[in-house]
Design a protein around this motif. Structure first.
Motif, PDB file in Angstrom:
ATOM      1  N   LEU A 182      45.541  18.345  27.800  1.00 54.45           N
ATOM      2  CA  LEU A 182      44.362  19.177  28.026  1.00 54.45           C
ATOM      3  C   LEU A 182      43.416  18.621  29.077  1.00 54.45           C
ATOM      4  CD1 LEU A 182      42.578  21.587  26.984  1.00 54.45           C
ATOM      5  CD2 LEU A 182      41.597  19.958  25.357  1.00 54.45           C
ATOM      6  N   ILE A 183      43.251  17.291  29.128  1.00 53.74           N
ATOM      7  CA  ILE A 183      42.221  16.723  29.998  1.00 53.74           C
ATOM      8  C   ILE A 183      42.784  15.818  31.095  1.00 53.74           C
ATOM      9  CG2 ILE A 183      40.488  16.829  28.170  1.00 53.74           C
ATOM     10  CD1 ILE A 183      40.905  13.807  27.830  1.00 53.74           C
ATOM     11  N   SER A 184      44.093  15.818  31.264  1.00 53.66           N
ATOM     12  CA  SER A 184      44.688  14.866  32.199  1.00 53.66           C
ATOM     13  C   SER A 184      44.301  15.125  33.655  1.00 53.66           C
ATOM     14  CB  SER A 184      46.216  14.864  32.065  1.00 53.66           C
ATOM     15  OG  SER A 184      46.739  16.138  32.386  1.00 53.66           O
ATOM     16  N   MET A 185      43.893  16.370  33.981  1.00 51.70           N
ATOM     17  CA  MET A 185      43.495  16.675  35.355  1.00 51.70           C
ATOM     18  C   MET A 185      41.974  16.661  35.547  1.00 51.70           C
ATOM     19  SD  MET A 185      46.144  19.615  36.666  1.00 51.70           S
ATOM     20  CE  MET A 185      45.391  19.574  38.295  1.00 51.70           C
ATOM     21  N   LEU A 186      41.254  16.266  34.498  1.00 48.69           N
ATOM     22  CA  LEU A 186      39.796  16.225  34.587  1.00 48.69           C
ATOM     23  C   LEU A 186      39.332  14.816  34.921  1.00 48.69           C
ATOM     24  CD1 LEU A 186      38.868  18.345  31.435  1.00 48.69           C
ATOM     25  CD2 LEU A 186      39.410  19.133  33.746  1.00 48.69           C
ATOM     26  N   ASP A 187      38.187  14.717  35.570  1.00 47.08           N
ATOM     27  CA  ASP A 187      37.662  13.385  35.888  1.00 47.08           C
ATOM     28  C   ASP A 187      37.111  12.740  34.617  1.00 47.08           C
ATOM     29  OD1 ASP A 187      34.652  13.928  35.675  1.00 47.08           O
ATOM     30  OD2 ASP A 187      35.285  15.457  37.109  1.00 47.08           O
TER      31      ASP A 187
END
Length: 307
Positions: A182-187
């Motif tokens: 879910l958050i792997s592409m978020l900073d």
């Protein structure tokens, strides 16, 4: 369905084998004999390296692919028996997924409001005031409706888009949410906010979450239960704290040894040999041949042999 009234879905002996080629076909076992229960209001972390089979399990639950063996029981019925269009629609009304790349979920030609229009057009959502329901869902995920609605995807950040998708799940009153990386592409500054939001939504609305990740730290931070996957098999499972504090399977131990620690510099002379892990697992299974899954303590089980 399992006897526990809090179990909303039960995965039983799930196996998926992919076939490639016609004349000389090759078979790849992506998932083998996977079993676990999904409880209301709980977060399960499905943890493993790339190729371990965790995303395959998510796709099977979402009916994107069909199992080779095993069952997924939801509302007392094997979901592989769900064939009719209306029945399938009702399944997706309660079981949804959010994936790694939020920008790929949104059509760049349409405003983000369309994700809400689609669910209201497709499902019989029981809200007297559609617009008010959307605004309340956005407030629940810490988004300002006046600054969000009417925007195009490129005008919002990845974190805001993921929050929009969580808001969509809340509007649909989802029973099971598959959150795949879910958050792997978020900073880094955005990740913690999205994770906290997911936990809050899970506890507040009773939504069960399958959190698919390769990051052990995130798994510990967010989950009630952890499932460790290696080469298509569940090798360790149970209460997150117990799994992390008493890792027993050689693969699980390797994962923890590979996690860098704050304050310690990387040693360029230290070698990691993947083949050593394979050998350690092989020896572990040979030493414990015939044991299978063993509960080593309450709410903590380990695969001692794969036969």
């Amino acid at each position: 369905m399992a006897k526990n009234k809090d179990v909303v879905m039960s995965v039983q002996g799930l196996t998926k084998v992919f076939k490639s080629g016609i004349l000389n076909p090759e078979y790849t076992v992506a998932a083998k004999d996977i079993s676990f229960d999904i409880e209301k209001g709980k977060i399960i972390s499905l943890i493993g390296e790339s190729g371990s089979g965790k995303t395959t399990v998510g796709k099977l639950i979402l009916k994107l692919i069909n199992p080779s063996e095993g069952k997924i029981i939801y509302n007392g019925k094997d979901i592989s028996e769900i064939k009719e269009k209306e029945e399938t629609k009702q399944y997706y009304r309660r079981v949804q997924g959010i994936f790694q790349d939020p920008f790929a979920t949104f059509n760049p030609l349409y405003r983000v409001d369309r994700v809400f229009d689609l669910i209201f057009d497709s499902f019989d959502l029981d809200y007297e005031d559609k617009d008010q329901a959307i605004r309340e869902a956005l407030f629940d995920v810490n988004l300002n409706p006046d600054r969000t609605l009417g925007k195009f995807p490129h005008q919002l950040s990845g974190g805001q888009l993921q929050r929009l998708l969580i808001a969509r799940a809340l509007l649909m009153d989802v029973d099971v949410l598959i959150a795949d990386e879910l958050i792997s592409m978020l900073d880094a500054s955005t990740r913690i906010g999205v994770l906290n939001l997911l936990v809050e939504s899970c506890k507040k609305h009773g939504m069960a979450v399958i959190f698919i990740t390769h990051d052990l730290n995130l798994g510990y931070y967010i989950s009630d239960h952890s499932l460790i996957m290696y080469k298509g098999r569940l090798v360790e499972r149970g209460d997150t704290k117990k799994v992390y504090e008493n890792a027993t399977h050689p693969y699980t131990q390797m994962l923890f040894e590979a996690v860098p620690e704050i304050g310690e510099r990387w040693d360029p002379d230290e070698e990691f040999l993947p083949e050593q892990v394979v050998q350690d697992v092989k020896e572990f299974y040979q030493e414990n041949q015939g044991k299978g899954f063993v509960e080593i303590e309450e709410e903590h089980s380990v695969l001692f042999s794969d036969k």
